[in-house]
Design a protein around this motif. Structure first.
Motif, PDB file in Angstrom:
ATOM      1  N   GLN A  58       0.761  -1.356   0.226  1.00 45.02           N
ATOM      2  CA  GLN A  58      -0.223   0.082   0.020  1.00 45.02           C
ATOM      3  C   GLN A  58       0.735   1.269  -0.123  1.00 45.02           C
ATOM      4  OE1 GLN A  58      -2.914  -0.509   3.262  1.00 45.02           O
ATOM      5  NE2 GLN A  58      -4.626  -0.849   1.730  1.00 45.02           N
ATOM      6  N   SER A  59       1.808   1.343   0.629  1.00 45.39           N
ATOM      7  CA  SER A  59       2.822   2.289   0.754  1.00 45.39           C
ATOM      8  C   SER A  59       3.669   2.629  -0.319  1.00 45.39           C
ATOM      9  CB  SER A  59       3.547   2.532   2.355  1.00 45.39           C
ATOM     10  OG  SER A  59       4.248   1.344   2.236  1.00 45.39           O
ATOM     11  N   GLY A  60       3.935   1.480  -1.314  1.00 45.96           N
ATOM     12  CA  GLY A  60       4.741   1.595  -2.487  1.00 45.96           C
ATOM     13  C   GLY A  60       5.950   1.663  -2.275  1.00 45.96           C
ATOM     14  N   THR A  61       6.442   0.812  -1.290  1.00 41.43           N
ATOM     15  CA  THR A  61       7.755   0.571  -0.582  1.00 41.43           C
ATOM     16  C   THR A  61       8.381  -0.737  -1.097  1.00 41.43           C
ATOM     17  OG1 THR A  61       7.210   0.127   1.646  1.00 41.43           O
ATOM     18  CG2 THR A  61       7.628   2.160   1.166  1.00 41.43           C
ATOM     19  N   ALA A  62       7.367  -1.635  -1.430  1.00 40.30           N
ATOM     20  CA  ALA A  62       7.547  -3.019  -1.674  1.00 40.30           C
ATOM     21  C   ALA A  62       6.890  -3.232  -3.149  1.00 40.30           C
ATOM     22  CB  ALA A  62       7.435  -3.449  -0.791  1.00 40.30           C
ATOM     23  N   HIS A  63       7.970  -3.866  -4.079  1.00 41.32           N
ATOM     24  CA  HIS A  63       7.202  -4.332  -5.400  1.00 41.32           C
ATOM     25  C   HIS A  63       7.717  -5.611  -5.747  1.00 41.32           C
ATOM     26  CE1 HIS A  63       7.103   0.340  -5.838  1.00 41.32           C
ATOM     27  NE2 HIS A  63       8.170   0.087  -5.205  1.00 41.32           N
ATOM     28  N   ALA A  64       7.168  -6.209  -6.658  1.00 48.10           N
ATOM     29  CA  ALA A  64       7.279  -7.663  -6.976  1.00 48.10           C
ATOM     30  C   ALA A  64       6.429  -7.976  -8.261  1.00 48.10           C
ATOM     31  CB  ALA A  64       7.168  -8.671  -5.698  1.00 48.10           C
ATOM     32  N   SER A  65       7.344  -9.119  -8.869  1.00 44.90           N
ATOM     33  CA  SER A  65       6.502  -9.608 -10.183  1.00 44.90           C
ATOM     34  C   SER A  65       7.004 -11.189 -10.121  1.00 44.90           C
ATOM     35  CB  SER A  65       7.594  -8.921 -11.406  1.00 44.90           C
ATOM     36  OG  SER A  65       6.954  -9.589 -12.514  1.00 44.90           O
ATOM     37  N   LEU A  66       5.967 -11.750 -10.543  1.00 44.22           N
ATOM     38  CA  LEU A  66       6.105 -13.240 -10.665  1.00 44.22           C
ATOM     39  C   LEU A  66       5.662 -13.640 -12.280  1.00 44.22           C
ATOM     40  CD1 LEU A  66       4.313 -14.905  -7.868  1.00 44.22           C
ATOM     41  CD2 LEU A  66       6.920 -14.794  -8.151  1.00 44.22           C
ATOM     42  N   LEU A  85      11.603  -8.875  -6.759  1.00 43.81           N
ATOM     43  CA  LEU A  85      10.978  -8.489  -5.429  1.00 43.81           C
ATOM     44  C   LEU A  85      12.054  -7.453  -4.767  1.00 43.81           C
ATOM     45  CD1 LEU A  85       9.697 -10.843  -2.690  1.00 43.81           C
ATOM     46  CD2 LEU A  85      11.177  -8.873  -2.219  1.00 43.81           C
ATOM     47  N   HIS A  86      11.354  -6.225  -4.748  1.00 49.60           N
ATOM     48  CA  HIS A  86      12.333  -5.093  -4.331  1.00 49.60           C
ATOM     49  C   HIS A  86      11.464  -4.665  -3.269  1.00 49.60           C
ATOM     50  CE1 HIS A  86      14.966  -1.735  -4.767  1.00 49.60           C
ATOM     51  NE2 HIS A  86      14.071  -1.033  -4.240  1.00 49.60           N
ATOM     52  N   CYS A  87      12.405  -4.243  -2.020  1.00 51.88           N
ATOM     53  CA  CYS A  87      11.694  -3.850  -0.728  1.00 51.88           C
ATOM     54  C   CYS A  87      12.617  -2.774  -0.074  1.00 51.88           C
ATOM     55  CB  CYS A  87      11.622  -5.032  -0.014  1.00 51.88           C
ATOM     56  SG  CYS A  87      10.901  -4.724   1.748  1.00 51.88           S
ATOM     57  N   GLU A  88      11.984  -1.546   0.097  1.00 55.24           N
ATOM     58  CA  GLU A  88      12.751  -0.622   0.891  1.00 55.24           C
ATOM     59  C   GLU A  88      13.056  -1.034   2.278  1.00 55.24           C
ATOM     60  OE1 GLU A  88      11.280   3.386   0.019  1.00 55.24           O
ATOM     61  OE2 GLU A  88      11.257   2.889  -2.109  1.00 55.24           O
ATOM     62  N   LEU A  89      14.091  -0.981   2.861  1.00 52.75           N
ATOM     63  CA  LEU A  89      14.287  -1.365   4.196  1.00 52.75           C
ATOM     64  C   LEU A  89      14.097  -0.222   5.405  1.00 52.75           C
ATOM     65  CD1 LEU A  89      17.381  -3.653   3.578  1.00 52.75           C
ATOM     66  CD2 LEU A  89      14.969  -4.196   4.054  1.00 52.75           C
ATOM     67  N   PRO A  90      13.624  -0.272   6.175  1.00 51.42           N
ATOM     68  CA  PRO A  90      13.636   0.547   7.451  1.00 51.42           C
ATOM     69  C   PRO A  90      14.826   1.542   7.592  1.00 51.42           C
ATOM     70  CG  PRO A  90      12.510  -1.118   8.173  1.00 51.42           C
ATOM     71  CD  PRO A  90      13.345  -1.620   6.948  1.00 51.42           C
ATOM     72  N   THR A  91      15.948   0.516   7.488  1.00 52.42           N
ATOM     73  CA  THR A  91      17.277   1.309   7.689  1.00 52.42           C
ATOM     74  C   THR A  91      17.755   2.133   6.560  1.00 52.42           C
ATOM     75  OG1 THR A  91      18.196  -0.524   6.391  1.00 52.42           O
ATOM     76  CG2 THR A  91      18.259  -0.741   9.056  1.00 52.42           C
ATOM     77  N   GLY A  92      17.020   2.366   5.504  1.00 52.34           N
ATOM     78  CA  GLY A  92      17.338   3.154   4.414  1.00 52.34           C
ATOM     79  C   GLY A  92      17.760   2.551   3.109  1.00 52.34           C
ATOM     80  N   GLY A  93      18.292   1.322   3.283  1.00 46.04           N
ATOM     81  CA  GLY A  93      18.812   0.649   2.130  1.00 46.04           C
ATOM     82  C   GLY A  93      17.636  -0.129   1.376  1.00 46.04           C
ATOM     83  N   ALA A  94      17.887  -1.348   0.668  1.00 45.14           N
ATOM     84  CA  ALA A  94      16.819  -1.801  -0.038  1.00 45.14           C
ATOM     85  C   ALA A  94      17.334  -3.224  -0.162  1.00 45.14           C
ATOM     86  CB  ALA A  94      16.428  -1.138  -1.349  1.00 45.14           C
ATOM     87  N   LEU A  95      16.210  -4.199  -0.168  1.00 44.23           N
ATOM     88  CA  LEU A  95      16.613  -5.618  -0.620  1.00 44.23           C
ATOM     89  C   LEU A  95      16.001  -5.948  -1.827  1.00 44.23           C
ATOM     90  CD1 LEU A  95      17.314  -8.459   0.422  1.00 44.23           C
ATOM     91  CD2 LEU A  95      14.778  -8.857   1.346  1.00 44.23           C
ATOM     92  N   SER A  96      16.703  -6.709  -2.863  1.00 42.99           N
ATOM     93  CA  SER A  96      16.312  -6.874  -3.913  1.00 42.99           C
ATOM     94  C   SER A  96      16.605  -8.224  -4.429  1.00 42.99           C
ATOM     95  CB  SER A  96      16.976  -6.080  -5.058  1.00 42.99           C
ATOM     96  OG  SER A  96      16.516  -5.729  -6.348  1.00 42.99           O
ATOM     97  N   ILE A  97      15.588  -9.260  -4.624  1.00 40.68           N
ATOM     98  CA  ILE A  97      15.639 -10.614  -5.017  1.00 40.68           C
ATOM     99  C   ILE A  97      15.295 -10.746  -6.304  1.00 40.68           C
ATOM    100  CG2 ILE A  97      15.079 -12.916  -4.322  1.00 40.68           C
ATOM    101  CD1 ILE A  97      14.658 -11.932  -1.405  1.00 40.68           C
ATOM    102  N   THR A  98      16.289 -11.423  -7.265  1.00 38.70           N
ATOM    103  CA  THR A  98      15.709 -11.767  -8.569  1.00 38.70           C
ATOM    104  C   THR A  98      16.080 -13.498  -8.744  1.00 38.70           C
ATOM    105  OG1 THR A  98      16.825  -9.607  -9.116  1.00 38.70           O
ATOM    106  CG2 THR A  98      16.271 -11.143 -10.875  1.00 38.70           C
ATOM    107  N   SER A  99      15.158 -14.041  -9.283  1.00 38.83           N
ATOM    108  CA  SER A  99      15.338 -15.306  -9.570  1.00 38.83           C
ATOM    109  C   SER A  99      14.569 -16.180 -10.755  1.00 38.83           C
ATOM    110  CB  SER A  99      14.990 -16.449  -8.200  1.00 38.83           C
ATOM    111  OG  SER A  99      13.538 -16.480  -8.308  1.00 38.83           O
ATOM    112  N   LEU A 100      15.307 -17.267 -11.020  1.00 31.84           N
ATOM    113  CA  LEU A 100      14.835 -18.073 -12.057  1.00 31.84           C
ATOM    114  C   LEU A 100      14.806 -19.470 -11.782  1.00 31.84           C
ATOM    115  CD1 LEU A 100      13.739 -18.662 -15.061  1.00 31.84           C
ATOM    116  CD2 LEU A 100      16.208 -18.488 -15.879  1.00 31.84           C
TER     117      LEU A 100
END
Lengths: 275, 275
Positions: A58-66, A85-100
């Motif tokens: 809802q807040s637009g801080t996390a995005h994902a695609s399948l 999957l991309h997710c802004e972290l509370p610490t200021g950074g971001a986590l990005s996971i990409t897989s096949l």
């Protein structure tokens, strides 16, 4: 309806890898297009609902695609599964996971395919490239020999292991540790951004392409060994536990936290129907 | 005959660990005596021929000792196997391998035990401490949970992994890599001698005793889960491949090189009769 269709048009497509770093995006585009061109006749179109092909919180801080394409009934493929999957972290950074990943069906006992990048900062990522075995390697040394020894898969692992910035990575999940083959590339890469991207472009891309090439040739396009009916039943059971435990550990625990329970339930429902 | 019996008296006994470094010798003496006192009623005496309990090569540059005690018919133990092997290297150094394993029988599906030290110089050694699983962990997550998750075995691995001089070790044999559990302690230790011996005395000894304690309590002295007849047949087959492949890879390839074909054949013949 017209506003919904406008929204759909704005949604990033899976193959845009909108949040991946440039070398990961380039590599994934190459891998997906190789898979889709070599396996064209084996794969059905992606029929995922639009709101599972792309979703955000809802807040637009996390995005994902399948992205899922099932195999045709005459193919050795159950389905291929791409995700980012991309997710802004509370610490200021971001986590990005990409897989096949690609999961085989029971017409063959050849290994699955897993390629995954988990980037937690511009200077640190975890990479996983493996052909997870479908049989108990302790009981079936011939299987180990055919798919892992004779293919010299370990060479790719050894090349990456020689790089100073590369360290072994140990998953916190004991189950995930158990599913990998003895030649699995499971590493952490820590370095300043420029060098990290250079290792991704040069060494990691090369290893991923080599492993994918071996898998396509031997497991997908090669001659299928015959699988007896009792073996089929065993493979089906083992694959089913493997898929549900892997997806549960990997995506199942992250989705509710990142996207809220409602979105998570919708997405996991679609995934579970496949298992 | 009198000279032969004199020779026998001069032969070092297994528990003397004649060539092991002091901290490894002390640890092994502790582990063996713990195993033998806790499992006293379960083990038959060692009946190996004298010339297998100890043997050396013609030039006296290689020495080895084997120690095997079979389990009683009502015990969960197939046999315990201790060994040490010392070999002067052409380069001037020496290789010293010390190990204690226990193989279970099919009255239980509880894990085996492996403890091994491979010291190739005073400043470098490989250590292996593990409870190798008897079932395919991908198919049996409950087994993984019972023997590895709930016992918190991974804590011991994590403690050692934090030590600067400790690095993951990857066996050159893909089969050996496959037999270990996801909590296996499989490390290389590189350091100047004094620090290396300190790590052995403090950290490695502690981990080995903890793992042995968990194994004794849960796998040997604990309540046996029931094993159905079809499971027994499967365990028997898997254990048989595991034992023969492990011993073949480990001892089978080294003995002929170190002791000559005749001695190797005599020793391997005795071992193979057990498998």
């Amino acid at each position: 309806a017209s506003s919904a269709s406008q929204m759909d048009n704005q949604r990033p497509r899976f193959t845009e890898f909108s949040y991946a770093s440039p070398p990961i995006k380039d590599l994934m585009v190459h891998l997906i297009s190789t898979v889709e061109s070599k396996m064209e006749s084996m794969l059905l179109p992606c029929t995922l609902p639009q709101d599972v092909q792309y979703f955000e919180n809802q807040s637009g801080t996390a995005h994902a695609s399948l992205y899922i394409r099932s195999g045709t009934s005459s193919s050795p493929i159950d389905f291929i599964l791409g995700s980012w999957l991309h997710c802004e972290l509370p610490t200021g950074g971001a986590l990005s996971i990409t897989s096949l990943s690609s999961y085989m069906n029971t017409s063959t006992d050849a290994p699955h395919l897993v390629i995954e990048f988990i980037q937690s900062s511009p200077t640190s990522l975890v990479l996983i490239i493996d052909l997870p075995p479908r049989k108990d390697l302790v009981l079936y040394p011939d299987y180990l020999n055919k798919f892992y020894q004779e293919t010299e898969l370990d060479k790719q692992r050894q090349l990456l292991d020689k790089i100073t910035e590369v360290q072994p990575y140990v998953s916190p999940s004991l189950y995930i540790r158990s599913v990998f083959s003895p030649t699995a590339i499971v590493f952490r890469l820590d370095s300043e951004t420029e060098r990290l991207e250079q290792i991704l472009r040069d060494d990691v891309s090369c290893a991923a392409k080599e492993v994918l090439g071996i898998w396509l040739e031997l497991c997908v396009l090669g001659e299928k060994g015959e699988v007896r009916d009792d073996e089929k039943a065993h493979l089906k059971k083992r694959d089913s536990v493997f898929k549900s435990k892997s997806i549960e550990t990997d995506i199942g625990s992250a989705l509710p936290r990142m996207f809220g329970q409602e979105t998570a339930d919708r997405v996991l429902g679609v995934l579970q129907a496949l298992l």
